[in-house]
Design a protein around this motif. Structure first.
Motif, mmCIF file in Angstrom:
data_model
loop_
_atom_site.group_PDB
_atom_site.id
_atom_site.type_symbol
_atom_site.label_atom_id
_atom_site.label_comp_id
_atom_site.label_asym_id
_atom_site.label_seq_id
_atom_site.Cartn_x
_atom_site.Cartn_y
_atom_site.Cartn_z
ATOM 1 N N PRO A 118 24.689 -16.155 22.448
ATOM 2 C CA PRO A 118 25.815 -15.224 22.602
ATOM 3 C C PRO A 118 25.960 -14.651 23.755
ATOM 4 O O PRO A 118 27.374 -14.364 24.155
ATOM 5 N N ILE A 119 25.131 -14.682 24.794
ATOM 6 C CA ILE A 119 25.408 -14.328 26.131
ATOM 7 C C ILE A 119 26.345 -15.255 26.899
ATOM 8 O O ILE A 119 26.979 -14.992 27.796
ATOM 9 N N ASP A 120 26.510 -16.548 26.522
ATOM 10 C CA ASP A 120 27.375 -17.589 27.057
ATOM 11 C C ASP A 120 28.622 -17.625 26.423
ATOM 12 O O ASP A 120 29.745 -18.733 26.805
ATOM 13 N N VAL A 121 28.846 -17.053 25.139
ATOM 14 C CA VAL A 121 30.209 -17.147 24.631
ATOM 15 C C VAL A 121 31.312 -16.827 25.626
ATOM 16 O O VAL A 121 32.444 -17.543 25.559
ATOM 17 N N CYS A 122 31.383 -15.952 26.170
ATOM 18 C CA CYS A 122 32.387 -15.488 26.985
ATOM 19 C C CYS A 122 32.680 -16.550 28.096
ATOM 20 O O CYS A 122 33.874 -16.873 28.166
ATOM 21 N N CYS A 123 31.728 -17.373 28.703
ATOM 22 C CA CYS A 123 31.672 -18.346 29.819
ATOM 23 C C CYS A 123 32.423 -19.599 29.201
ATOM 24 O O CYS A 123 33.270 -20.115 29.612
ATOM 25 N N VAL A 124 31.887 -19.825 27.976
ATOM 26 C CA VAL A 124 32.376 -21.077 27.234
ATOM 27 C C VAL A 124 33.917 -20.921 26.822
ATOM 28 O O VAL A 124 34.616 -21.797 26.974
ATOM 29 N N THR A 125 34.075 -19.768 26.346
ATOM 30 C CA THR A 125 35.559 -19.407 26.075
ATOM 31 C C THR A 125 36.553 -19.587 27.040
ATOM 32 O O THR A 125 37.499 -20.169 27.073
ATOM 33 N N ARG A 126 35.830 -18.937 28.227
ATOM 34 C CA ARG A 126 36.859 -18.964 29.474
ATOM 35 C C ARG A 126 36.971 -20.231 29.773
ATOM 36 O O ARG A 126 38.070 -20.670 30.395
ATOM 37 N N ASN A 127 35.905 -21.133 29.908
ATOM 38 C CA ASN A 127 36.311 -22.427 30.538
ATOM 39 C C ASN A 127 36.949 -23.532 29.479
ATOM 40 O O ASN A 127 37.857 -24.121 29.964
ATOM 41 N N LEU A 128 36.942 -23.127 28.154
ATOM 42 C CA LEU A 128 37.539 -24.186 27.162
ATOM 43 C C LEU A 128 39.088 -23.751 27.318
ATOM 44 O O LEU A 128 39.895 -24.457 27.353
ATOM 45 N N LEU A 129 39.391 -22.473 27.366
ATOM 46 C CA LEU A 129 40.486 -21.662 27.649
ATOM 47 C C LEU A 129 41.449 -22.356 28.722
ATOM 48 O O LEU A 129 42.445 -22.921 28.840
ATOM 49 N N ALA A 130 40.623 -22.477 29.846
ATOM 50 C CA ALA A 130 40.950 -23.184 31.240
ATOM 51 C C ALA A 130 41.220 -24.550 30.889
ATOM 52 O O ALA A 130 42.305 -25.132 31.305
ATOM 53 N N PHE A 131 40.430 -25.190 30.206
ATOM 54 C CA PHE A 131 40.395 -26.624 29.904
ATOM 55 C C PHE A 131 41.902 -26.848 29.328
ATOM 56 O O PHE A 131 42.667 -27.906 29.521
#
Length: 182
Positions: A71-84
């Motif tokens: 859960p603490i990494d959801v923001c990071c992964v969301t941000r990275n996938l949006l950028a992708f």
């Protein structure tokens, strides 16, 4: 007595802040109409998937690389996938059909809105662990192994995987307009 009270107050405040942090109360909220996004994708899904020449290959690994995201990494992964999607997939895809192009543009605009919202709070609240970085690197590597046009079509055809992941990991939602905590 006053010093002891002040100390207890500071200690209590620190405890509440650390609990809030560990419980995810410091998340960013993104307002996005998930039903609109899903509808836009459903309208183009069949066309995109018919253009996919690599039916046995996946870019998003059917969420395998995303399953173990904490859960603490959801923001990071969301941000990275949006950028992708914004920096690679939408830019690499050249769509001749104006109706499909409009739907993709609508999805891209929603992603841009989410990206801008995340940028406002990411420095304070959006840290990336090694696991989160690895998960998004696998997706980037999968994309880079295909020819650019084929990779863009494949990634657009798998957009439902990312949308499902967003829905799964952002449970505090309403039916029409989702407040997506990240």
């Amino acid at each position: 007595m006053k010093v002891q009270s002040a100390f207890l107050w500071i200690l209590g405040t620190l405890l509440i802040l650390s609990l809030g942090q560990s419980l995810g109360l410091r998340r960013c909220l993104i307002s996005v109409d998930m039903r609109h996004l899903e509808r836009s994708f459903q309208e183009i899904k069949r066309t995109l998937q018919n253009k996919d020449v690599f039916q046995n290959v996946t870019i998003l690994s059917t969420l395998q690389s995303l399953q173990g995201i904490k859960p603490i990494d959801v923001c990071c992964v969301t941000r990275n996938l949006l950028a992708f999607y914004m920096d690679k997939v939408f830019k690499d895809h050249q769509e001749p059909n104006p109706q499909i192009r409009r739907q993709i543009s609508s999805i891209a605009n929603s992603f841009l809105h989410m990206q801008k919202t995340l940028q406002q709070c990411e420095q304070r609240w959006c840290h990336c662990s090694q696991e989160a970085t690895n998960a998004t690197s696998i997706i980037q590597d999968n994309y880079d192994q295909l020819e650019v046009r084929a990779a863009a079509i494949k990634s657009l055809g798998e957009l439902d995987i990312f949308l499902a992941w967003i829905n799964k990991n952002h449970q505090e939602t309403s039916h029409a307009l989702h407040q997506v905590p990240v």
